[in-house]
Motif scaffolding. Sequence first.
Motif, PDB file in Angstrom:
ATOM      1  N   CYS A 122      -3.148 -10.559 -10.083  1.00  0.00           N
ATOM      2  CA  CYS A 122      -3.673  -9.837  -8.822  1.00  0.00           C
ATOM      3  C   CYS A 122      -3.131  -8.465  -8.937  1.00  0.00           C
ATOM      4  CB  CYS A 122      -3.259 -10.450  -7.575  1.00  0.00           C
ATOM      5  SG  CYS A 122      -1.377 -10.595  -7.218  1.00  0.00           S
ATOM      6  N   HIS A 123      -3.915  -7.552  -8.146  1.00  0.00           N
ATOM      7  CA  HIS A 123      -3.598  -6.058  -8.146  1.00  0.00           C
ATOM      8  C   HIS A 123      -3.931  -5.700  -6.749  1.00  0.00           C
ATOM      9  CE1 HIS A 123      -3.940  -1.772  -8.928  1.00  0.00           C
ATOM     10  NE2 HIS A 123      -3.430  -2.029 -10.056  1.00  0.00           N
ATOM     11  N   ILE A 124      -2.674  -5.141  -6.034  1.00  0.00           N
ATOM     12  CA  ILE A 124      -2.827  -4.984  -4.522  1.00  0.00           C
ATOM     13  C   ILE A 124      -3.504  -3.717  -4.189  1.00  0.00           C
ATOM     14  CG2 ILE A 124      -0.673  -3.929  -4.282  1.00  0.00           C
ATOM     15  CD1 ILE A 124      -0.191  -5.849  -1.896  1.00  0.00           C
ATOM     16  N   GLU A 125      -3.326  -2.886  -5.177  1.00  0.00           N
ATOM     17  CA  GLU A 125      -4.210  -1.554  -4.686  1.00  0.00           C
ATOM     18  C   GLU A 125      -5.627  -1.750  -4.709  1.00  0.00           C
ATOM     19  OE1 GLU A 125      -2.200   1.484  -7.123  1.00  0.00           O
ATOM     20  OE2 GLU A 125      -0.202   1.211  -5.952  1.00  0.00           O
ATOM     21  N   MET A 126      -5.984  -2.451  -5.753  1.00  0.00           N
ATOM     22  CA  MET A 126      -7.620  -2.557  -5.894  1.00  0.00           C
ATOM     23  C   MET A 126      -8.040  -3.774  -5.345  1.00  0.00           C
ATOM     24  SD  MET A 126      -7.500  -1.504 -10.049  1.00  0.00           S
ATOM     25  CE  MET A 126      -9.174  -1.964 -10.070  1.00  0.00           C
ATOM     26  N   MET A 127      -7.224  -4.561  -4.627  1.00  0.00           N
ATOM     27  CA  MET A 127      -7.487  -5.764  -3.985  1.00  0.00           C
ATOM     28  C   MET A 127      -8.185  -6.648  -5.197  1.00  0.00           C
ATOM     29  SD  MET A 127      -5.932  -6.159  -1.503  1.00  0.00           S
ATOM     30  CE  MET A 127      -6.525  -7.764  -0.948  1.00  0.00           C
ATOM     31  N   ASP A 128      -7.833  -6.762  -6.476  1.00  0.00           N
ATOM     32  CA  ASP A 128      -8.384  -7.647  -7.327  1.00  0.00           C
ATOM     33  C   ASP A 128      -7.720  -8.827  -7.844  1.00  0.00           C
ATOM     34  OD1 ASP A 128     -10.411  -8.072  -9.558  1.00  0.00           O
ATOM     35  OD2 ASP A 128      -9.399  -7.071 -10.860  1.00  0.00           O
ATOM     36  N   ILE A 168       3.883  -9.642  -4.426  1.00  0.00           N
ATOM     37  CA  ILE A 168       3.911  -8.012  -4.681  1.00  0.00           C
ATOM     38  C   ILE A 168       4.883  -7.342  -4.008  1.00  0.00           C
ATOM     39  CG2 ILE A 168       2.589  -6.325  -4.940  1.00  0.00           C
ATOM     40  CD1 ILE A 168       0.167  -7.947  -6.215  1.00  0.00           C
ATOM     41  N   PRO A 169       4.747  -7.289  -2.503  1.00  0.00           N
ATOM     42  CA  PRO A 169       5.775  -6.373  -1.820  1.00  0.00           C
ATOM     43  C   PRO A 169       7.158  -6.344  -2.102  1.00  0.00           C
ATOM     44  CG  PRO A 169       3.956  -6.982  -0.547  1.00  0.00           C
ATOM     45  CD  PRO A 169       3.704  -7.943  -1.656  1.00  0.00           C
ATOM     46  N   PRO A 170       7.530  -7.994  -2.070  1.00  0.00           N
ATOM     47  CA  PRO A 170       9.151  -8.066  -2.307  1.00  0.00           C
ATOM     48  C   PRO A 170       9.409  -7.725  -3.725  1.00  0.00           C
ATOM     49  CG  PRO A 170       8.027 -10.116  -1.265  1.00  0.00           C
ATOM     50  CD  PRO A 170       7.005  -9.367  -1.556  1.00  0.00           C
ATOM     51  N   CYS A 171       8.511  -8.039  -4.601  1.00  0.00           N
ATOM     52  CA  CYS A 171       9.041  -7.757  -6.082  1.00  0.00           C
ATOM     53  C   CYS A 171       8.960  -5.877  -6.247  1.00  0.00           C
ATOM     54  CB  CYS A 171       7.824  -8.021  -6.867  1.00  0.00           C
ATOM     55  SG  CYS A 171       8.059  -9.944  -7.104  1.00  0.00           S
ATOM     56  N   ILE A 172       8.242  -5.357  -5.404  1.00  0.00           N
ATOM     57  CA  ILE A 172       8.185  -3.928  -5.407  1.00  0.00           C
ATOM     58  C   ILE A 172       9.514  -3.602  -4.858  1.00  0.00           C
ATOM     59  CG2 ILE A 172       7.254  -1.709  -4.921  1.00  0.00           C
ATOM     60  CD1 ILE A 172       4.640  -3.061  -5.204  1.00  0.00           C
ATOM     61  N   ALA A 173       9.937  -4.062  -3.819  1.00  0.00           N
ATOM     62  CA  ALA A 173      11.094  -3.635  -3.088  1.00  0.00           C
ATOM     63  C   ALA A 173      12.226  -3.806  -3.850  1.00  0.00           C
ATOM     64  CB  ALA A 173      11.197  -4.296  -1.661  1.00  0.00           C
ATOM     65  N   SER A 226      -3.032 -20.244  -5.424  1.00  0.00           N
ATOM     66  CA  SER A 226      -2.303 -19.309  -6.353  1.00  0.00           C
ATOM     67  C   SER A 226      -2.520 -17.913  -6.590  1.00  0.00           C
ATOM     68  CB  SER A 226      -2.758 -19.780  -7.864  1.00  0.00           C
ATOM     69  OG  SER A 226      -1.877 -19.228  -8.777  1.00  0.00           O
ATOM     70  N   ILE A 227      -3.538 -17.346  -6.177  1.00  0.00           N
ATOM     71  CA  ILE A 227      -3.938 -15.991  -5.778  1.00  0.00           C
ATOM     72  C   ILE A 227      -3.414 -15.614  -4.559  1.00  0.00           C
ATOM     73  CG2 ILE A 227      -5.592 -14.449  -5.117  1.00  0.00           C
ATOM     74  CD1 ILE A 227      -7.635 -15.904  -7.149  1.00  0.00           C
ATOM     75  N   GLY A 228      -3.279 -16.454  -3.360  1.00  0.00           N
ATOM     76  CA  GLY A 228      -2.422 -15.988  -2.147  1.00  0.00           C
ATOM     77  C   GLY A 228      -1.206 -15.729  -2.425  1.00  0.00           C
ATOM     78  N   THR A 229      -0.605 -16.448  -3.228  1.00  0.00           N
ATOM     79  CA  THR A 229       1.062 -16.504  -3.643  1.00  0.00           C
ATOM     80  C   THR A 229       1.157 -15.411  -4.253  1.00  0.00           C
ATOM     81  OG1 THR A 229       1.340 -18.793  -3.648  1.00  0.00           O
ATOM     82  CG2 THR A 229       2.972 -17.450  -4.798  1.00  0.00           C
ATOM     83  N   CYS A 230       0.331 -14.717  -5.215  1.00  0.00           N
ATOM     84  CA  CYS A 230       0.214 -13.766  -6.150  1.00  0.00           C
ATOM     85  C   CYS A 230       0.557 -12.459  -5.273  1.00  0.00           C
ATOM     86  CB  CYS A 230      -0.879 -13.581  -6.818  1.00  0.00           C
ATOM     87  SG  CYS A 230      -0.705 -12.212  -8.171  1.00  0.00           S
TER      88      CYS A 230
END
Length: 90
Positions: free
Chosen positions: A7-13, A67-72, A59-63
């Motif tokens: 998953c890619h949060i900025e592209m919502m892909d 992302i935000p906690p991993c970035i933090a 799985s995609i929802g978990t991905c």
Amino acid sequence: MRQLTYCHIEMMDAGFELEFDGEELWHVDPNDYTAKQRLPEFAGDWTLDRNLPSLAHYSIGTCFYNIPPCIAGEKNPPESIVKTQLTKTK
């Protein structure tokens, strides 16, 4: 058999696929969660688990959720390089 979720949060892909020996056998479309077979020549060898679209959804929802906690976590504490000196002990 390998399951790949991305998953890619900025592209919502996002994507979800099952691979065997480096070949993508099944892909789940994240827009409508329908499973699509990629290699028709393996149709007789591999059958679709009917829970695959549901598994892809979770799985995609978990991905996206992770992302935000991993970035933090990447930014706290800030990255630093510390030079150390090794000394011999007798």
